[in-house]
Design an enzyme around this catalytic site. Structure first.
Site, PDB file in Angstrom:
ATOM      1  N   ASP A 278       0.865  -1.175   0.000  1.00 29.39           N
ATOM      2  CA  ASP A 278       0.000   0.000   0.000  1.00 29.39           C
ATOM      3  C   ASP A 278       0.908   1.234   0.000  1.00 29.39           C
ATOM      4  OD1 ASP A 278      -3.212   0.583   1.634  1.00 29.39           O
ATOM      5  OD2 ASP A 278      -2.120   1.743   0.133  1.00 29.39           O
TER       6      ASP A 278
HETATM    7  C1  GLC Z   1      -4.465   4.281  -0.091  1.00 31.00           C
HETATM    8  C2  GLC Z   1      -5.301   3.076   0.280  1.00 31.00           C
HETATM    9  C3  GLC Z   1      -5.370   2.045  -0.798  1.00 31.00           C
HETATM   10  C4  GLC Z   1      -5.287   2.725  -2.138  1.00 31.00           C
HETATM   11  C5  GLC Z   1      -3.897   3.296  -2.256  1.00 31.00           C
HETATM   12  C6  GLC Z   1      -3.685   4.034  -3.588  1.00 31.00           C
HETATM   13  O1  GLC Z   1      -3.776   4.763   1.015  1.00 31.00           O
HETATM   14  O2  GLC Z   1      -5.021   2.412   1.504  1.00 31.00           O
HETATM   15  O3  GLC Z   1      -6.593   1.320  -0.616  1.00 31.00           O
HETATM   16  O4  GLC Z   1      -5.535   1.791  -3.176  1.00 31.00           O
HETATM   17  O5  GLC Z   1      -3.574   4.151  -1.187  1.00 31.00           O
HETATM   18  O6  GLC Z   1      -4.483   5.165  -3.627  1.00 31.00           O
END
Ligand code: GLC
Length: 745
Positions: A278
């Site tokens: 993430d």
């Molecule tokens: C965010 C979220 C994730 C998302 C990623 C990209 O912090 O936790 O679900 O897909 O970053 O935006």
């Protein structure tokens, strides 16, 4: 040892030759990997969010050098097209870029939030909505979405419950797999296939205290029974990627968690897709107190099995030195790059020729959005069958901060929404009834407004109308990531507004739009009818209007338990019985009686221990009756499933869709089992007076659970089974399981 460096022209030629040679994906991956330098390999493992319009010369040079494998949130269609052209025509090996975006519940056409879609209990509809989202996103050059979110959520304080498919692993797994099929379509190689991503692996929804990113402590048996199944269902549906969760699971951050990524995902589930971290979760392991520095973080993430790092640069800053110093083996790098190249080949990116183009919502996509919003809405109360509104209603008062807010009704993760395509309830009601018959007074500036100067105009509108339509709930900004709330009440002065309107003495219908279960007991008591529309997306207005006036009937069922108060959280239907279960509606200890022996049961002394609305609950404009459950046999033997069935009758005066639910419970087991577990559901459309026998086949596998040695078995003993309208009602029958069996995995 770096491979022979081919000149760009020869590299590209080789790439094209590979494409024409008809080689298998695996062979094409191996052939390409063998020609990549260490820098190029590490570049593939890095995803950036830093494309800026116009593309800078430095950025173009980085793409030519193979510095990036993927982009997130990458600018405009033009930016993506130019970046891709440079990557494929001007870099040494012509490896295409993979563009990603959070297409969570629609791209340009916004559907209800996933929690709302889950309330439809309709896998086909959810698949169709995801398919439409994929068509729109891929047309604009995006080929990877970070969805579905498959975190089981049992705590409405957690803002991301909005993105979840609810509290139940069977429902979330069934609907999550449908979303994967919708996004990815028939084949990943199709140009309108959008690679899906099962996230956040794992346990994120169990963040302590409902506080986002907080620690998660889950015993393995609960991980396997509740939190893993939706991810495993996505794996079986062919999901192209997984994303690691932000949280630490039992003290080990998911992004460095070898149990999750090696033992379960790559080992037990034999997964060959891409694992992406993430957002900046790799270096966050230093803050977690799990990594000493970003070198250690990069080592732990790669060793655990993270193929691609999202946004942060620990990989690109540290891996080359770690490999050259012998701290990390090239085999780990090659394994990660192999997974990434495999996805790119499977997506057909090397052979793609279609130029991206701008798209906008059209009638077809908006029709899907309207149907999804209608089927997601849950009718929670309808006293005296006030709904559907009769034609005799001449004038309505539309009151509340969410009656006319395009931004708020689309909910979280709607950054690509086309505002002009969003129709609010006020607009839809005016279109239907004529502006003169719709008296509008918001009463509050927004859902958090605590001022009351708008109340008099709202009360006056109520006095002049035949009926009051209240539009209450949460603004968009109160829902989603990093939006945990310690209270679940209606924000601002909304409850006070309802109290004031109630004095006008007109029948009230409360329509709630929110990203989570809210607690609104008093409002529900004052209103004659309550419709829970979640954040319903672009066509929430027309959908709500059609439901209120009966063009369609509500059919939604709750995918998550609604608490009476936040003090009950976490509250969910599939709990254990405990040794001192409270009896229904046992409330407190009678006053003036300090020692009430009968009071020693699992409950509260200041609120009813049952939920406000149970999992699976929802009313319609019809009334359904269930016959007692009939079983095809009293004993279930290993190879002989039994059939449980019940006759469902529509006693109402309208067609209605009933979601018939199958639950079971093991009366005694080597590990105590939940009082009920959802094991199946069927949506049936019945005409007035029509009856149908709904049947479910129950096999030994369906009854399997993890025993104390973490083996998945079906044990002999008594099993109770319900065919029911929700998790709190329904008639029960009982059968016996004859012998122990281990399911065929
Ligand atoms: C965010 C979220 C994730 C998302 C990623 C990209 O912090 O936790 O679900 O897909 O970053 O935006």
């Amino acid at each position: 040892m770096n491979s022979v460096r081919l000149p760009a022209a020869l590299g590209l030629l080789a790439g094209e030759l590979l494409a024409q040679s008809g080689m298998s994906v695996e062979d094409r991956v191996t052939a390409l990997l063998s020609r990549m330098t260490l820098d190029e390999k590490i570049g593939q493992m890095s995803q950036s969010t830093s494309i800026r319009t116009p593309l800078s010369e430095q950025f173009k040079a980085e793409i030519r050098a193979g510095r990036w494998g993927s982009f997130l949130n990458a600018g405009s269609v033009t930016d993506r097209a130019e970046a891709q052209r440079i990557a494929m025509k001007e870099s040494r090996l012509g490896i295409p870029l993979l563009f990603a975006r959070d297409v969570i519940h629609g791209y340009k056409t916004i559907f209800p939030i996933p929690l709302g879609q889950a309330a439809s209990w309709n896998p086909e509809l959810i698949e169709e909505a995801a398919r439409q989202a994929a068509r729109e996103a891929t047309a604009e050059g995006i080929r990877w979405t970070f969805a579905p979110m498959l975190d089981i959520a049992r705590d409405p304080r957690w803002g991301r419950v909005a993105e979840s498919l609810g509290e139940d692993p069977f429902l979330a797994g069934t609907l999550g797999a449908a979303m994967v099929r919708g996004f990815q379509g028939r084949s990943l190689a199709d140009p309108d296939s959008l690679a899906a991503c099962a996230k956040h692996f794992a346990g994120y929804g169990a963040a302590e205290a409902g506080r986002d990113y907080n620690s998660v402590w889950l015993p393995e048996i609960l991980l396997r029974e509740v939190y893993f199944p939706p991810f495993h269902a996505a794996r079986l549906a062919g999901v192209a990627s997984f994303m690691t969760a932000f949280n630490a699971l039992n003290g080990v951050p998911a992004t460095g968690n070898r149990f999750l990524l090696r033992d379960i995902l790559r080992g037990e589930w034999n997964y060959d897709g891409v694992v992406v971290s993430d957002y900046e979760a790799v270096p966050e392991m230093v803050r977690h107190g799990y990594a000493r520095d970003d070198r250690d973080a990069a080592t732990k993430a790669l060793t655990a099995g993270v193929d691609m790092e999202m946004v942060s640069t620990s990989y690109v800053d540290r891996l080359k030195q770690l490999v050259e110093s012998g701290s990390i083996g090239m085999n780990l790098i090659d394994a990660a790059v192999r997974n990434i190249l495999r996805l790119k080949f499977r997506l057909g990116l090397f052979d793609q020729t279609i130029a991206p183009r701008e798209v906008s919502p059209g009638p077809a996509s908006l029709a899907i959005a309207e149907r999804a919003a209608m089927e997601s809405a849950v009718l929670l109360k309808n006293e005296g069958e006030l709904l559907p509104l009769s034609g005799s209603v001449r004038t309505v008062a539309v009151i509340g901060p969410l009656a006319d807010s395009r931004l708020d009704q689309v909910g979280t993760w709607s950054m690509d929404a086309v505002a002009d395509a969003v129709q609010t309830p006020l607009a839809a009601l005016r279109n239907r009834m004529g502006t003169g018959r719709v008296l509008y007074a918001p009463g509050l500036r927004n859902s958090r407004d605590r001022t009351t100067d708008g109340f008099p105009a709202a009360v006056e509108a109520a006095r002049r109308a035949d009926i009051v339509l209240l539009f209450l709930g949460e603004e968009q900004i109160l829902s989603g990531e990093a939006r945990s709330r310690a209270f679940l009440d209606l924000p601002g002065a909304q409850a006070a507004l309802v109290d004031a309107i109630h004095q006008a003495g007109k029948p009230m219908v409360a329509v709630l739009m929110a990203g989570r279960p809210l607690t609104f007991h008093d409002v529900a008591a004052q209103a004659r009818a309550v419709l829970y529309a979640w954040h319903p997306g672009a066509m929430g207005g027309p959908a709500i209007s059609k439901l209120l006036f009966g063009d369609a009937a509500p059919s939604g069922r709750l995918p998550i338990t609604f608490p009476r108060t936040v003090g009950q959280v976490p509250i969910y239907y599939s709990e254990l019985r405990t040794g001192r279960p409270a009896s229904e509606k046992e409330l407190g200890i009678p006053l003036g009686n300090p020692e009430q022996p009968a009071g020693y049961t699992s409950k509260y002394i200041d609120v009813d221990f049952t939920p406000e609305y149970p999992f699976g609950f929802g009313l319609t404009y019809s009334r359904f009756e269930y016959s007692p459950v009939r079983l095809s046999a009293p004993v279930l033997r290993a190879a002989q499933p039994i059939t449980a069935s019940a006759e469902i009758v529509n006693r109402g005066a309208r067609d209605g869709v009933e979601t018939v639910q199958l639950y079971f419970h093991h009366v005694a087991a080597s590990v105590a089992q939940p009082v009920r577990k959802l094991a199946g559901f069927q949506r049936v459309l019945l005409k007035p007076g029509e009856s149908r026998r709904v049947s479910f086949q129950i096999s030994s596998d369906d009854l399997a659970f993890y025993d104390q040695s973490r083996r998945r078995v079906t044990e002999p003993g008594r099993v109770q089974v319900w065919i029911a309208p929700d998790a709190a009602r329904g008639s029960m029958a009982e059968f016996t399981v004859q012998s122990v069996t281990e399911p065929v995995e």
